[in-house]
Design an enzyme around this catalytic site. Sequence first.
Site, PDB file in Angstrom:
ATOM      1  N   GLU A 135       0.819  -1.206   0.000  1.00 55.67           N
ATOM      2  CA  GLU A 135       0.000   0.000   0.000  1.00 55.67           C
ATOM      3  C   GLU A 135       0.853   1.257   0.000  1.00 55.67           C
ATOM      4  OE1 GLU A 135      -3.032   0.065   3.080  1.00 55.67           O
ATOM      5  OE2 GLU A 135      -3.222  -2.103   2.805  1.00 55.67           O
ATOM      6  N   CYS A 176       3.286   8.315   1.655  1.00 54.63           N
ATOM      7  CA  CYS A 176       3.615   7.373   2.717  1.00 54.63           C
ATOM      8  C   CYS A 176       3.945   6.041   2.050  1.00 54.63           C
ATOM      9  CB  CYS A 176       2.409   7.234   3.650  1.00 54.63           C
ATOM     10  SG  CYS A 176       2.615   5.965   4.905  1.00 54.63           S
ATOM     11  N   CYS A 205       5.019  -7.449   7.680  1.00 56.91           N
ATOM     12  CA  CYS A 205       5.917  -6.949   8.718  1.00 56.91           C
ATOM     13  C   CYS A 205       6.092  -8.027   9.779  1.00 56.91           C
ATOM     14  CB  CYS A 205       5.335  -5.681   9.345  1.00 56.91           C
ATOM     15  SG  CYS A 205       6.390  -4.913  10.599  1.00 56.91           S
ATOM     16  N   CYS A 238       3.144  -5.848  16.183  1.00 54.53           N
ATOM     17  CA  CYS A 238       2.377  -4.921  17.027  1.00 54.53           C
ATOM     18  C   CYS A 238       0.902  -5.344  17.028  1.00 54.53           C
ATOM     19  CB  CYS A 238       2.528  -3.487  16.525  1.00 54.53           C
ATOM     20  SG  CYS A 238       4.215  -2.887  16.581  1.00 54.53           S
ATOM     21  N   CYS A 243      -1.842  -3.425  14.823  1.00 54.99           N
ATOM     22  CA  CYS A 243      -1.492  -3.066  13.448  1.00 54.99           C
ATOM     23  C   CYS A 243      -1.929  -4.124  12.445  1.00 54.99           C
ATOM     24  CB  CYS A 243       0.016  -2.837  13.358  1.00 54.99           C
ATOM     25  SG  CYS A 243       0.548  -2.364  11.698  1.00 54.99           S
ATOM     26  N   CYS A 276      -3.098   1.880   7.534  1.00 51.86           N
ATOM     27  CA  CYS A 276      -2.297   1.170   6.553  1.00 51.86           C
ATOM     28  C   CYS A 276      -2.296  -0.321   6.842  1.00 51.86           C
ATOM     29  CB  CYS A 276      -0.888   1.711   6.563  1.00 51.86           C
ATOM     30  SG  CYS A 276      -0.236   1.777   4.927  1.00 51.86           S
TER      31      CYS A 276
HETATM   32  N1  SAH Z   1       7.158  -0.021  11.450  1.00 54.83           N
HETATM   33  C1  SAH Z   1       7.240   1.385  11.602  1.00 54.83           C
HETATM   34  C2  SAH Z   1       6.530   2.173  10.503  1.00 54.83           C
HETATM   35  C3  SAH Z   1       5.185   1.685  10.044  1.00 54.83           C
HETATM   36  S1  SAH Z   1       3.813   1.938  11.122  1.00 54.83           S
HETATM   37  C4  SAH Z   1       6.746   1.802  12.966  1.00 54.83           C
HETATM   38  O1  SAH Z   1       6.317   0.938  13.719  1.00 54.83           O
HETATM   39  O2  SAH Z   1       6.846   2.969  13.320  1.00 54.83           O
HETATM   40  C5  SAH Z   1       3.532   3.679  11.160  1.00 54.83           C
HETATM   41  C6  SAH Z   1       2.862   4.168  12.434  1.00 54.83           C
HETATM   42  O3  SAH Z   1       1.489   3.761  12.483  1.00 54.83           O
HETATM   43  C7  SAH Z   1       3.496   3.629  13.706  1.00 54.83           C
HETATM   44  O4  SAH Z   1       3.574   4.645  14.664  1.00 54.83           O
HETATM   45  C8  SAH Z   1       2.500   2.559  14.122  1.00 54.83           C
HETATM   46  O5  SAH Z   1       2.618   2.236  15.486  1.00 54.83           O
HETATM   47  C9  SAH Z   1       1.200   3.231  13.760  1.00 54.83           C
HETATM   48  N2  SAH Z   1       0.044   2.345  13.650  1.00 54.83           N
HETATM   49  C10 SAH Z   1      -0.025   1.104  13.141  1.00 54.83           C
HETATM   50  N3  SAH Z   1      -1.266   0.616  13.209  1.00 54.83           N
HETATM   51  C11 SAH Z   1      -2.020   1.585  13.763  1.00 54.83           C
HETATM   52  C12 SAH Z   1      -3.396   1.697  14.112  1.00 54.83           C
HETATM   53  N4  SAH Z   1      -4.240   0.692  13.888  1.00 54.83           N
HETATM   54  N5  SAH Z   1      -3.819   2.847  14.668  1.00 54.83           N
HETATM   55  C13 SAH Z   1      -2.979   3.872  14.885  1.00 54.83           C
HETATM   56  N6  SAH Z   1      -1.675   3.844  14.595  1.00 54.83           N
HETATM   57  C14 SAH Z   1      -1.187   2.698  14.044  1.00 54.83           C
END
Ligand code: SAH
Length: 363
Positions: free
Chosen positions: A96, A109, A116, A120, A123, A337
């Site tokens: 994406e 972005c 990944c 998390c 995510c 995303c």
């Molecule tokens: N892997 C990197 C970059 C990709 S995620 C990182 O972890 O920073 C980009 C941002 O989106 C990160 O801050 C991540 O924690 C956040 N993120 C991911 N899923 C999310 C969600 N469902 N709601 C809000 N923020 C989210």
Amino acid sequence: MDMAAQKICLSDFTLPGLTEYMKSIGQPAFRAKQIFKWIHQKLVTDFSAMTDQPKSLISQLEKDCTIAAPAIRRRQQSKDGTVKYLLQLADGNCIETVLMRYHYGNTVCVSTQVGCAMGCRFCASTQAGRVRDLTPGEIASEIYTAQKDTGERVSHVVLMGIGEPLHNFDNVMDFLTLISCPEGLNIGMRNISLSTCGLVPGIDKLAQRHLQLTLSVSLHAPDNATRSSMMPVNDAFPLEKLIPACRRYQKETGRRISFEYSMVKGVNDSPQKARELAELIKGMGAHVNLIPINPVDGSPYSATDEANVRRFQKMLEELGVNATVRRRLGTDISAACGQLRREDARQQKQQTSDLQGERTDAP
Ligand code: SAH
């Protein structure tokens, strides 16, 4: 044997690398520079469009080489102008890319991996794990595709799409070279943000590059128990390792860090957490970006409501921490995303099982 898979992808080379390759096939350095500009400045994906190249060289390149050119598999446009792309790579994998329109310019972005590995819990990008790393040319092609599709210049880039950029370190560094060099789009490092979940060795390695980009660290909680419950990476690099690494990074690069803090109702949004957060990062001059979590299917989390986000921000400000509530763009088009790719994979699976169903039912 699949010959296509053996082709050399020219858009993965930085200018020195391309010069080396051209030399290896008996071509002078100036050809490398011309071809580099065709790919990274004029955003051409066809060797035949390189009108200043000899026909014989064009045929040779067509035979032996490729240029990353993802197909737009889906495109969604939000009322606020945000465009979200599901891009299909040469091997069929999907990623994406999002283009956002801000008053200071267009921001893309980018994804840095297919899936990944970081896990998390909130995510969507990580639920099916990591498939592979993206190459430098593939990451750059996300920007090129968005720029060509909209016909508008991209001035800012954030590495906040699918994947963990510091888990694909070398390719990401080459990608940064590609888009920031004068023979390419020449995007200033100060217009680039790299976001990490907090891989400490990667942060230290990045510091040594002395880049002028903005490092964003996804913090999301001020204590290990809460952070580990949200982000497994915290078990490997807990706060007592992460925060000193951030301080080292600032000292080494002279650049302020920004912290991402996604707010989850009842998990990390209490006044107590605001105080702990302020205590944790005090004296760093860091910036905190607050954003209500975007709930994804299968996640136990729900978002902190708007008023509480504001209250949390106010508390941080009172405690001397600079904090903003991030404006949410494109909420009407598939949200966070990773969701579009996952949705698409699910639909594919559904179609396959529908087909299989038909087959079994057939006489
Ligand atoms: N892997 C990197 C970059 C990709 S995620 C990182 O972890 O920073 C980009 C941002 O989106 C990160 O801050 C991540 O924690 C956040 N993120 C991911 N899923 C999310 C969600 N469902 N709601 C809000 N923020 C989210």
